[in-house]
Write an enzyme that holds these catalytic residues in place. Sequence first.
Site, PDB file in Angstrom:
ATOM      1  CB  THR A 181      37.997  68.606  73.859  1.00 21.16           C
ATOM      2  OG1 THR A 181      36.647  68.932  73.549  1.00 21.16           O
ATOM      3  CG2 THR A 181      38.762  68.400  72.571  1.00 21.16           C
ATOM      4  NE  ARG A 202      28.337  68.106  68.116  1.00 21.27           N
ATOM      5  CZ  ARG A 202      29.332  68.367  68.931  1.00 21.27           C
ATOM      6  NH1 ARG A 202      30.188  67.399  69.244  1.00 21.27           N
ATOM      7  NH2 ARG A 202      29.507  69.573  69.432  1.00 21.27           N
ATOM      8  N   GLY A 209      31.718  68.053  65.948  1.00 20.24           N
ATOM      9  CA  GLY A 209      31.942  69.315  66.628  1.00 20.24           C
ATOM     10  C   GLY A 209      33.118  70.082  66.059  1.00 20.24           C
ATOM     11  CG  ASP A 210      35.242  72.730  68.725  1.00 20.71           C
ATOM     12  OD1 ASP A 210      34.556  71.906  69.360  1.00 20.71           O
ATOM     13  OD2 ASP A 210      36.239  73.278  69.222  1.00 20.71           O
ATOM     14  CB  THR A 251      38.143  72.069  75.495  1.00 23.43           C
ATOM     15  OG1 THR A 251      37.119  71.287  76.143  1.00 23.43           O
ATOM     16  CG2 THR A 251      38.719  73.046  76.504  1.00 23.43           C
ATOM     17  N   GLY A 252      35.128  73.024  74.364  1.00 24.17           N
ATOM     18  CA  GLY A 252      33.904  73.731  74.728  1.00 24.17           C
ATOM     19  C   GLY A 252      32.726  73.251  73.907  1.00 24.17           C
ATOM     20  N   GLY A 294      31.055  72.892  70.965  1.00 20.98           N
ATOM     21  CA  GLY A 294      31.645  72.954  69.639  1.00 20.98           C
ATOM     22  C   GLY A 294      30.899  73.771  68.615  1.00 20.98           C
TER      23      GLY A 294
END
Length: 337
Positions: free
Chosen positions: A203, A231, A233-234, A254-255, A257
């Site tokens: 990210t 899909r 994510g966060d 960032t990671g 999600g």
Amino acid sequence: MRISLLAAALCLCSAPVLSAPLAIAIHGGAGTIDPDKMSVETQAKVRAKLQEAVRTGYVVLQEGGSSLDAVQQAVQVLEASPLFNAGVGAVYTYEGAHELDASIMDGRTLEAGAVAGVRQVKSPIELARRVMNDSPHVMLSGQGAVEFALEQGLELVPNHYFDTDSRYQSLLRAKKKIMENQQHTKDYKAAVDSLDPGYKYGTVGAVALDGDGNLAAATSTGGMTAKRWGRIGDSPVIGAGTYADNDSCAVSATGHGEYFIRYNVAADICARVKYQGVSVDKAASEVIHQVLLPVGGTGGVIVVSPKGEIAMPYNTGGMYRASIDKDGQVTVKIWDN
């Protein structure tokens, strides 16, 4: 005597209003970043691009621009680089396409804009900003987001504009690993869960404090390699991957999600600062190391406070990051050292 008092009063009235300190931090993703597998040339390119992005945002702040403009322009530098998983260089879906997510939030008003699953918009973060400013909604997705982009006159590109060979090779490796794992587990979820964490995140983002004391946060991503079924994510989820509130802090995450969504990471950090009265460093470190890591959540965050304090904790092998703090000190790092 009267003249002296009048002169003193006029002097006080004309004194300039002190501005807030300026501060900005950016990230280009966290993960298993092995220094032994990254060439000196690649390291130099990554560091140079991080520095370009953080300085781009900082110049906006120095010239009296808003924190919103600063984070948007910093993120756009990273979206245009093939070195990061956002815009050009975004990872591939399972079907071989790119689906991009982004969000932005204004700490002064708590207004926010986000887009998810867009395939043709050159700058997803610019579109997220337009959603915030020019639509009655917070999040738009897919084709509807593209139609809104057209109405706003934003630049559209063919999906292959985001292609890079390195990301395509990552897709091929991920799909091969998933198929191999399925032969043993017969369970698609388990097959994906067992992928190397490096396939699961990547990210870019920025947080900033401007001279008026306003905070902003922005995040943009290509998502997870080999993701399916639309899909999300966060990164476009306000409170999970992005949050900003002048009363607490601004966060971009960032990671992996799914974990950042479940644990409402960005908003949790801001809530700890706001209601517990702890520093941004303590709040962010607690969430990243004590909340996420024990349950398998990997990644990191960048955070800036209303006083210009910066925190950039992560629980992975490294995190691409850079900052310019309230004293004008520039930091560009990949690992701890």
